[in-house]
Every structure is written in structure tokens, then in C-alpha cells.
Write a protein that holds these residues in place. Structure first.
Motif, PDB file in Angstrom:
ATOM      1  N   GLN A 119       0.984  -1.292   0.030  1.00 35.68           N
ATOM      2  CA  GLN A 119      -0.029  -0.156  -0.298  1.00 35.68           C
ATOM      3  C   GLN A 119       0.952   1.144  -0.150  1.00 35.68           C
ATOM      4  O   GLN A 119       2.388   1.019  -0.320  1.00 35.68           O
ATOM      5  N   ILE A 135      -4.700  -3.102  -0.021  1.00 38.08           N
ATOM      6  CA  ILE A 135      -4.379  -2.268   0.628  1.00 38.08           C
ATOM      7  C   ILE A 135      -5.216  -3.010   2.250  1.00 38.08           C
ATOM      8  O   ILE A 135      -7.078  -4.116   1.873  1.00 38.08           O
ATOM      9  N   GLU A 140      -6.952   2.667   4.199  1.00 44.09           N
ATOM     10  CA  GLU A 140      -7.035   3.262   2.816  1.00 44.09           C
ATOM     11  C   GLU A 140      -6.568   4.466   2.474  1.00 44.09           C
ATOM     12  O   GLU A 140      -6.706   4.819   1.357  1.00 44.09           O
ATOM     13  N   GLN A 143      -3.780   6.066   0.750  1.00 47.93           N
ATOM     14  CA  GLN A 143      -3.577   5.377  -0.658  1.00 47.93           C
ATOM     15  C   GLN A 143      -4.575   6.076  -1.870  1.00 47.93           C
ATOM     16  O   GLN A 143      -4.130   6.575  -3.137  1.00 47.93           O
ATOM     17  N   ASN A 288     -17.043   6.753   2.857  1.00 51.37           N
ATOM     18  CA  ASN A 288     -16.748   5.860   2.561  1.00 51.37           C
ATOM     19  C   ASN A 288     -18.019   5.263   2.301  1.00 51.37           C
ATOM     20  O   ASN A 288     -19.020   5.405   3.127  1.00 51.37           O
ATOM     21  N   LEU A 371     -13.238  -2.077  -1.220  1.00 50.47           N
ATOM     22  CA  LEU A 371     -13.672  -0.891  -0.936  1.00 50.47           C
ATOM     23  C   LEU A 371     -14.367   0.242  -1.525  1.00 50.47           C
ATOM     24  O   LEU A 371     -14.097   0.048  -3.139  1.00 50.47           O
ATOM     25  N   PRO A 402      -9.863   0.216  -4.695  1.00 51.68           N
ATOM     26  CA  PRO A 402      -8.409  -0.136  -4.754  1.00 51.68           C
ATOM     27  C   PRO A 402      -7.972  -0.590  -6.292  1.00 51.68           C
ATOM     28  O   PRO A 402      -6.794  -0.222  -6.078  1.00 51.68           O
TER      29      PRO A 402
END
Ligand code: NAG
Ligand code: NAG
Ligand code: NAG
Ligand code: NAG
Ligand code: NAG
Ligand code: NAG
Ligand code: NAG
Ligand code: NAG
Ligand code: NAG
Length: 855
Positions: A119, A135, A140, A143, A288, A371, A402
Motif C-alpha cells: 500500500q 490495502i 485506505e 492511498q 466511505n 472498498l 482499490p
């Protein structure tokens, strides 16, 4: 048979390599280099298992589709690979650092680079490969920032990171690093970052108290206006509210909220925030939106499988396209047309990405839907004028997963990039040339022009809006009043008054601004604000053009009165002296003509006119005296005729009144005044210099209806009009057109600046950005260009008068040519456009002339 024809085909195609030295997929299997870094794994066993698994998996995949595409593998045990010339694809599993050094090699050879890494690794550019960082869930954030920077989505050179203390130090420091380290393939331009923490309290009130405490003392000027707020969803609302009450959310600031716990709190619908958005703000959310019930498997193998499956699919598609192409045309054509290595790389990558996206969103693919974050941007600019007061809304501007990083469908801050986003805004105006004009086209549409609309049009282009103009009914216009007997020019273009309807429209925020030139003043304070001045007007005064002095006694001009008196006296004295010398000299004879003092005076006078007497005296002494007199006469006559030429060349003018000091010196002969309501009155009152107080005390204030009379009085030379230089110039020019001659002169003194600006509502958020644009227009010289086009400042009258003067004087000189010997001299006062003046003399000889300039 089949085999032979195939080999033949292969040979033919290979011989075409001159065109495109990388073989097509028909002739050669795709070749893949696989680099697996030992240090990426915890131990040797894990490493060996992984390598074996990968090889097995690839073999399986290729076996399944053996008849279609095949992949030749080569596994490198070492990560120091320098030559990848003959490969199509590079698959690497390595640390971020190793991955990027491999990428340098792969990029040179135009390989499709598929990488799996740890990551916090910056991504490759879209056209060069796919990089999948492994990740763990919940880690996250950093990133996401790497990916936002790779996508060039934020143009920040300073950032203030605000977060509450629910985030651990590690998360925040990784985010900070993601924002502020240099990326391998991006220009780095972050200048400063600052970090602020506030306490997360449980009650709303104390939470707001802590936030307020922090923001109140914030030095926006030093720290910049870009805010990154990493908070939980309830704290986000508090920060928004506090920032709103502190008036920190402005069109030139940017607030990016990162909301991490939206899933846990069941609030992935963030539309509730729109009530906290203010007009003209730039706010965006990254939140999120992971579906916590979805299947998720973040392992190396699943990502490898995902990648290989997508690659194999992409190779198959490319092969199919090539075969189809090949079947449609001859070999030579095919060799010319088929994709080269780089083009094929783009095609393969495109197909890999499509497949990855499809898999992730449709079935979850091999790794599941792990994610998922969403980007939302607030659309707030110009809502005042469009839908009423509260219609800010949010648009989805992108997503993040991701495997592929961010996918932006719009800018994160749409208004920073696109201004008003092309919406139509209302503005107000009225007819007031030359500032703003409303005219009708042939088709009956209204057309808007003038200096102010030059500015508005440019502003519209820069801030990306179009406009609809509202104008009140009552329009004032420039009047040209024509009487039967003589024609007068009256100019009532003014920026001192503005229709009250316009002020109301601006104050009620019905319009973005009033596109009207208005003198900056204190009226309407509290209701309206002014933009930066678009123009400065200076004051001058208008006087009658100074006339020529009478030429009646011009022949006396070469000598002063005293000289003439001395001359007369010397004749009167010389006469008797001559008589006495003549009479009493020993050899005196009675010569006729010198027998009385009176006759002697007559004789001397005759000598002065170079006529001589009838007789000469006989005595030497008398002759000596006459001889001396002749000498004096010669000098006198030469001096006189020489000076006379000069006086004929330069007709004597009355002294012009060009400065305020001149004006005050003439206060007994002249009156002066300025229009009623002029801001000059206030300026003069506040001026420091004594002369301006005198100017004010003795001035007469005209009201607007009297202008025709005033102009007449000025023309007659009894009065002086003080007004804007441009207005006076306009009056002069109109007069020149009507009467075909210059009857005015304009002072060289320019005093008092009157700033002229547009008006905007008192608390309009857009003042600053409009002012920034106006400032740029001034600095780039555009404003001067427009002013030059709309309000010509050339003093036409004074130009034409000098030219006219030169002509006149030349003609004069011809008449008096008698006094010139072998050359003539002409001269003139020459006034240039720039305002300085020179004299020149021309010496004309038979073979031409020379001109000499004197400052
Ligand atoms: C591709 O690879 C397969 C098996 O490795 C081989 O049989 C085939 O001949 C190769 N094709 C080309 C065009 O090289
Ligand atoms: C995002 O939501 C998922 C699912 O609830 C969660 O596992 C993950 O930790 C969250 N991310 C962050 C940064 O909190
Ligand atoms: C979120 O919603 C689900 C059902 O939609 C519910 O079971 C759960 O209790 C909710 N969680 C919270 C924190 O409100
Ligand atoms: C979000 O909530 C608003 C009301 O607060 C509702 O009108 C809107 O439909 C919701 N959007 C989604 C996607 O659920
Ligand atoms: C990005 O999002 C748009 C709209 O959601 C979608 O059509 C497009 O395929 C996505 N692109 C990638 C590369 O994910
Ligand atoms: C103006 O806004 C529109 C709509 O967002 C956008 O498509 C366009 O590119 C913008 N123009 C400029 C010059 O930014
Ligand atoms: C607007 O006017 C008020 C007072 O009338 C002043 O305090 C404020 O600074 C002005 N704003 C701008 C941006 O000029
Ligand atoms: C100037 O105008 C105001 C009204 O606008 C008027 O009251 C005043 O008498 C005028 N002054 C002169 C000298 O005409
Ligand atoms: C103009 O001024 C004169 C006196 O100077 C005054 O009598 C007259 O009413 C004024 N006219 C207007 C329109 O103000």
C-alpha cells in the motif's frame, strides 16, 4: 497442409517487419515477463508457493483457451532486470520502490505493466499499466490521496489539514506523507502544509466549542485557503457550521471533507449537508461507501488471478481484432495498418480496465467488492439568481476502488475549475454612453456595448457565465441640443447618479452585479459595495482658446518703447548738434538745407530712412558727425528688419491658462465653475493645498440644465468649466465637428482622481473573485486597450491647431519675403500627442531646407 500454409504465412508476415518491428499476435504468442521480489514475502516458503501458484494459474488459464491465445512466460528470479525488449507484458510482484524501478525499464520498451505492490504506492499513468496496492481494510485513506494526486485532481500549493483526535497518529501521518511527498511521475508543487487537531467531544456543544476555538484564530492569509478536514460524520457537520458562521467559506477557499465512518453510521446519503452549504462556497466530500455486507478477499493471489484473467481476455480481444483485420485485406496492407507496440499496449490496457471494472461492480470478481469510496461536490455558485435562495446541491463527481484508483467524472471542485459552469446570470444596466450603451440591432434585439460591457464580456469568459441584462425603463441619454441660430453641445454622461431601480436590484441580490459605471462614493453604504475601480477620471478645465494679439502695431514690435523713445530723442538731439557744428565751424558756408535746427533735424531723420540729404556739410567736423550717424543708422536698420521677420513669423498669442495656478492668477478676469453634484466639491474640500481651497471658494456651481449657457460663456472667454478631462474633450471634439474650428483649450493640469467602478451587493461572496479578475485585466493592459477604444483621449483640437498654425505662418512669411536675403526661416511651436512641446525652425535655401528642433 495447414501447417505449411501457416508457416508460409508466418514467413510472409515476418518479412514485413520493416514496417512494424513488433510481431502481430497472429504470428507470435504474447510473451510475459514475470518478476517476483523475494523481499516482498515474509519467508522463503511463502515466496516459493506464490511463484508456483502463479505459474500454475497462468498455465491453467492459457490451457483453457489454448486454441485462441497463448502466453509465453519467463520468470525472473532477480529484480534487477534491464532488458525486456522482446516482451509484451510485465507482471511484477514487488515493493513499491522495486515496482517503480521495474516500471522505468518497462516504460522504455512500451510493455503492458501489471503490478501488485504494497500500500501507499503511487499509481502508473493510465496509459502505462495497472498497479494494485494490497490495502488492508480501514487503511485506505493515504492511498486515496496518492491516487488523487496521480489523477491531478487537486491544484493545491498549500494545505491545512484539520482532524479530530479520534484518528491515530499513524493514519494522519501517512495521509500527510501521501499529500506531501514527491511522486515519481508528477511535478511537485506543494509549498506548505499545516496540521491542526481538535478535541472530539461527545456533546455537540463542546465539539463546536473546540472547533470554533481552533478556527477563530486561524491565519488564513499566511496558511492559505485550502482545507482538508478528516472527520467523522457528525464532526463534519459541526465544522461546516462553524466555518459558515465565521465566514470562512468563500469562493476563493476550498474545503475538502473526508468522512470515514459514513458506513458504520448508516449515512451514506450525505444530502443532509446541503443545508449547510452557502452561496459561492467550494465544498467537496469524499466518503466511505463500502458495502460492509459484500464479500471481500484482499490477498495477493486473488489479485494476480484477477489481473491474469483480465489480461487473457484482453489478449483474446486484440487477437480477434487482428484476425478480422487480416482477413479483410492483403498482407502488405495489414502490415501497414495493424497496431504498433504502443497502440496495442493502449488497447490491451483499455480492455483490462473495462474487465476489472465490470467484474468488480457486477459480480464482485475474484477479490470481491472490498472498498468503495465516493466523491461528491457541491454546486453552489449562482444559485441565488437561479432557483431562489436554497438550492445548492451535490453532484457525484467520482469513485475510488482499490484496483483502479480514482475515477473522476467531474472536477472535485467544479467551480474552481469551471467557474460558474456556464450558467446564465442576471445583471443590471442602463444606457449611459460611453460607459455602457444599449442599442437595437436591425432584427430588433438589444445589443450592449461600451467599456463596462467589454469588461463584463471578458469576466463572463473568465468566470464561465453568460448573462441576461435587466434594465429599468427610464433611460437617460446624451443630448445634442440644436438651436436654430447656433449649435451647442451638451454632454450629460455622468457616473454620479444611477437609477434607484438598479441600486435596488443589486441590493436585493436579484442580479449578480450592476454593469454600470458609478463613481465610488458613500451613498448606499451598507446596501451595496463597489468592485475595484475600472477607470480613474481626472479633472481638467476648459477655457476659450487664446486669441492672437492685434497686428495693427506689429511694425513697432521689434523695438521696445524705450528704444523708440531713445531713437526719437537722438534725432531731436542730433539735429541741433549738427546745426551748431555746421554753423560755428571755421569754413562755414551757408549750405542750403542745414540753415536752421529744424532743417537739421529733418536732415538727420532723412539719413535714418537711408534717403540722404540733398547736400553734405562742407566742414570736416560736421561730415564726421553725419558719417557716424550713418553708421548708427545702418546698425539700427539691420537690427530692426531682422527682428521684424521674427515677429511676423511668430504671431503673438495671448497667454493660455493651462494650470490651476494660472487660473487663480486670472481670478479677477474670469469666473469658473463645475456641475452640481460633482464629487469634485468633496475632493476640493478635503484637499490639503491652499490653491484648491481658493478654487472651491470662488467657483460657481451650475445645475445640469444650464450646460448650454455655460458652454457659451466659456466660448466667449468669460468663464472656465471644470469637469472630467474626457467629458471636456468630448465637448471640444463635438464643437470641432459642428463649428469647424477650435474654440476651446484644455488645461494641462490634471488634478483629482475620481475612481469609477461597478456595484455589487454588500455581502455578495463574489466581490473577491471579480476583483481578482479586474486586477488581472488592469495588469495585462486589456483595460487600457478598451479605454483607448471607447474613450479616445487624444487632444485632437490642439493637434489640428498647431498644424493650422504652421500653414498660416508659412503663408504669412511669403508675403514678407522682401526682407530675406538668401534664405528664409520659418518656425512653429509643435505640440506632440504625449503633451510635450518643441519649437522648430526651418531654414529654406534654394536647394532645400533643414529643420532644427529646440525643446
Ligand atoms: C504458442 O505457444 C504454443 C505452446 O507453447 C505453441 O504450440 C505455438 O506454436 C506458439 N505459437 C506461436 C505462433 O509461436
Ligand atoms: C470504510 O468502511 C468500511 C466498511 O464499513 C470499513 O471497513 C473501513 O474501515 C472504512 N474505512 C475507513 C478509512 O474507516
Ligand atoms: C443501519 O441500518 C441497518 C438496516 O438498514 C440496521 O440494522 C442498523 O442497526 C443500522 N445501524 C445504525 C448505527 O443505525
Ligand atoms: C437521500 O436523502 C434525501 C432526503 O434527506 C432523499 O430525498 C434522497 O432520495 C436520498 N438519496 C438516496 C440516494 O437515498
Ligand atoms: C468511471 O465512471 C464512469 C461513470 O460512472 C464509468 O462509465 C466509467 O466506465 C468509469 N471508468 C473507469 C476507468 O472506471
Ligand atoms: C464552463 O462550464 C462548462 C460546464 O461545466 C464546462 O463544460 C466548460 O468547460 C467550462 N468552460 C471553461 C472555459 O471552463
Ligand atoms: C463592503 O462594504 C463594507 C462597508 O460598506 C466594507 O466594510 C467591506 O469591506 C466591503 N467589502 C469589500 C469586499 O469591499
Ligand atoms: C444642486 O442640486 C440640488 C438637488 O440635486 C439642489 O437642491 C441644489 O439647489 C442645486 N444647487 C445649485 C447651486 O443649483
Ligand atoms: C438651477 O439653478 C438656479 C439657480 O442657480 C435655480 O433657480 C434653478 O431652480 C435650478 N434648477 C434646477 C433644475 O435645479
Amino acid at each position: 497442409m495447414n501447417m505449411i500454409s501457416f508457416l508460409l504465412l508466418a514467413w510472409i508476415l515476418n518479412s514485413g517487419d520493416a514496417f512494424n518491428d513488433f510481431p502481430s499476435l497472429i504470428t507470435a504468442n504474447a510473451s510475459m515477463a514475470i518478476v517476483i521480489d523475494k523481499s516482498f514475502f515474509d519467508n522463503k516458503i511463502e515466496y516459493r508457493d506464490t511463484v508456483r501458484n502463479i505459474v500454475d494459474f497462468i498455465t491453467n488459464v492459457t490451457n483453457e483457451e489454448a486454441h485462441m491465445s497463448d502466453i509465453n512466460m519467463h520468470i525472473f528470479r532477480d529484480t534487477n532486470v534491464n532488458n525486456l525488449r522482446d516482451y509484451t507484458v510485465l507482471l511484477s510482484v514487488a515493493t513499491c520502490y522495486q515496482t517503480w524501478s521495474l516500471h522505468d525499464v518497462a516504460r522504455k520498451e512500451e510493455l503492458v505493466h501489471l503490478a501488485i505492490t504494497n500500500q501507499d504506492c503511487p499509481r502508473f499513468s493510465d496509459s502505462e499499466g495497472v498497479i494494485i496496492p494490497l490495502i488492508p481494510m480501514g487503511d485506505e485513506l493515504s492511498q486515496i490521496f496518492f491516487d488523487i494526486r496521480t489523477a491531478d485532481a487537486l491544484f493545491w500549493n498549500s494545505v491545512n489539514i484539520l482532524h479530530d483526535d479520534t484518528f491515530d497518529k499513524n493514519t494522519i501521518s501517512r495521509v500527510t506523507k501521501a499529500i506531501s511527498t514527491a511522486l515519481p511521475n508528477k511535478k511537485f508543487n506543494l509549498v506548505s502544509r499545516s496540521l491542526f487537531v481538535f478535541k472530539h467531544a461527545n456533546s455537540d456543544r463542546s465539539r463546536r466549542y473546540y472547533i470554533k476555538d481552533m478556527l477563530e484564530t486561524f491565519h488564513v492569509e499566511q496558511l492559505g485557503k485550502c482545507f482538508l478536514i478528516i472527520v467523522t460524520i457528525d464532526a463534519a457537520a459541526d465544522v461546516m457550521e462553524v466555518a459558515k458562521t465565521l465566514d470562512m467559506v468563500q469562493p476563493d477557499s476550498q474545503w475538502l471533507y473526508i468522512i470515514t465512518d459514513s458506513v458504520i453510521r448508516n449515512s451514506t446519503n450525505i444530502t443532509t449537508f446541503i443545508d449547510l452549504l452557502t452561496e459561492g462556497s467550494n465544498v467537496a466530500f469524499i466518503y466511505n461507501a463500502t458495502d460492509s455486507d459484500a464479500y471481500c478477499n484482499v490477498t495477493l493471489m486473488c489479485h494476480v488471478q484477477e489481473l491474469i484473467a483480465a489480461l487473457s481476455n484482453a489478449l483474446k480481444l486484440s487477437l480477434m481484432t487482428e484476425m478480422e483485420l487480416y482477413n479483410r485485406m492483403s498482407e502488405e496492407e495489414f502490415e501497414l495498418i495493424r497496431l504498433n507496440k504502443n497502440e496495442r499496449r493502449q488497447e490491451i490496457l483499455k480492455n483490462i480496465k473495462i474487465k476489472l471494472v465490470e467484474d468488480t461492480f457486477a459480480t464482485g470478481g475474484t477479490c470481491g467488492k472490498c472498498l468503495f469510496w465516493r466523491f461528491a461536490s457541491a454546486i453552489t455558485w449562482g444559485n441565488f439568481f437561479i432557483h431562489g435562495k436554497t438550492s445548492a446541491h451535490l453532484i457525484n463527481s467520482g469513485t475510488w476502488i482499490p484496483t483502479l484508483g480514482v475515477n473522476l467524472t467531474d472536477a472535485i471542485f467544479p467551480h474552481i475549475v469551471h467557474g460558474f459552469r456556464g450558467i446564465n446570470l442576471p445583471i443590471a444596466t442602463y444606457h449611459n454612453p460611453p460607459w455602457q450603451t444599449i442599442s437595437l440591432t436591425n432584427t430588433g434585439e438589444k445589443e450592449y456595448g461600451g467599456l463596462v460591457f467589454d469588461v463584463i464580456r471578458y469576466l463572463g469568459k473568465k468566470l464561465n457565465f453568460t448573462y441576461t441584462v435587466h434594465s429599468p425603463r427610464s433611460n437617460r441619454t446624451v443630448k445634442f441640443i440644436r438651436n436654430e441660430s447656433d449649435i451647442e453641445v451638451v454632454l450629460t454622461s455622468t457616473t454620479r447618479k444611477i437609477p434607484p431601480e438598479i441600486v435596488d436590484m443589486v441590493a436585493e441580490k436579484k442580479v449578480l452585479l450592476a454593469a454600470c459605471a458609478y463613481t465610488v462614493n458613500d451613498r448606499g453604504r451598507g446596501k451595496i459595495n463597489f468592485t475595484l475601480p475600472i477607470f480613474m477620471q481626472t479633472y481638467s478645465f476648459l477655457t476659450a482658446k487664446p486669441g492672437q494679439l492685434s497686428r495693427a502695431l506689429l511694425f513697432t514690435a521689434p523695438f521696445t518703447k524705450e528704444t523708440w523713445a531713445c531713437l526719437a530723442a537722438s534725432i531731436i538731439i542730433m539735429g541741433p548738434i549738427l546745426y551748431l557744428i555746421h554753423k560755428y565751424s571755421p569754413s562755414s558756408t551757408r549750405t542750403s538745407g542745414l540753415n536752421s535746427p529744424w532743417q537739421c533735424i529733418w536732415y538727420v531723420y532723412g539719413a535714418l530712412l537711408q534717403q540722404g540729404g540733398m547736400y553734405l556739410p562742407h566742414s570736416d567736423s560736421a561730415r564726421l558727425l553725419v558719417g557716424v550717424w550713418w553708421l548708427v543708422v545702418m546698425v539700427l536698420v539691420a537690427t530692426y528688419s531682422g527682428s521684424l521677420v521674427a515677429f511676423l513669423t511668430f504671431p503673438n498669442m495671448d497667454t493660455a491658462i493651462l494650470t490651476v495656478d494660472d487660473l487663480i492668477a486670472h481670478k479677477s478676469q474670469l469666473t469658473w465653475g463645475f456641475p452640481n453634484g460633482s464629487f469634485l466639491e468633496e475632493y476640493l474640500k478635503n484637499a490639503e493645498e491652499e490653491k484648491y481651497h481658493i478654487l472651491l471658494e470662488r467657483s460657481i456651481i451650475h445645475n445640469t440644465t444650464q450646460e448650454a449657457e455655460v458652454i457659451k460663456k466659456v466660448k466667449a472667454g468669460k468663464h472656465v468649466l471644470i469637469d472630467w478631462r474626457s467629458t471636456l474633450m468630448f465637448a471640444m471634439r463635438s464643437d470641432l465637428l459642428l463649428t469647424d474650428g477650435c474654440s476651446f483649450s484644455l488645461s494641462t493640469d490634471e488634478f483629482m482622481d475620481e475612481p469609477i467602478a461597478m456595484i455589487i451587493a454588500q455581502d455578495s461572496p463574489y466581490v473577491k473573485i471579480i476583483n481578482t479578475e479586474l486586477h488581472r485585466m488592469h495588469e495585462s493592459g486589456l483595460m487600457n486597450k478598451w479605454i483607448g477604444e471607447q474613450i479616445p483621449m487624444k487632444d485632437k483640437c490642439s493637434d489640428s491647431s498647431t498644424n493650422q498654425g504652421v500653414e498660416e505662418r508659412k503663408a504669412w512669411l511669403d508675403q514678407y519675403y522682401f526682407c530675406a536675403a538668401s534664405f528664409t526661416v520659418t518656425g512653429a511651436k509643435y505640440r506632440s500627442d504625449a503633451g510635450y512641446s518643441l519649437f522648430f525652425l526651418e531654414i529654406h535655401r534654394e536647394d532645400g531646407f533643414e529643420r532644427f528642433y529646440f525643446p
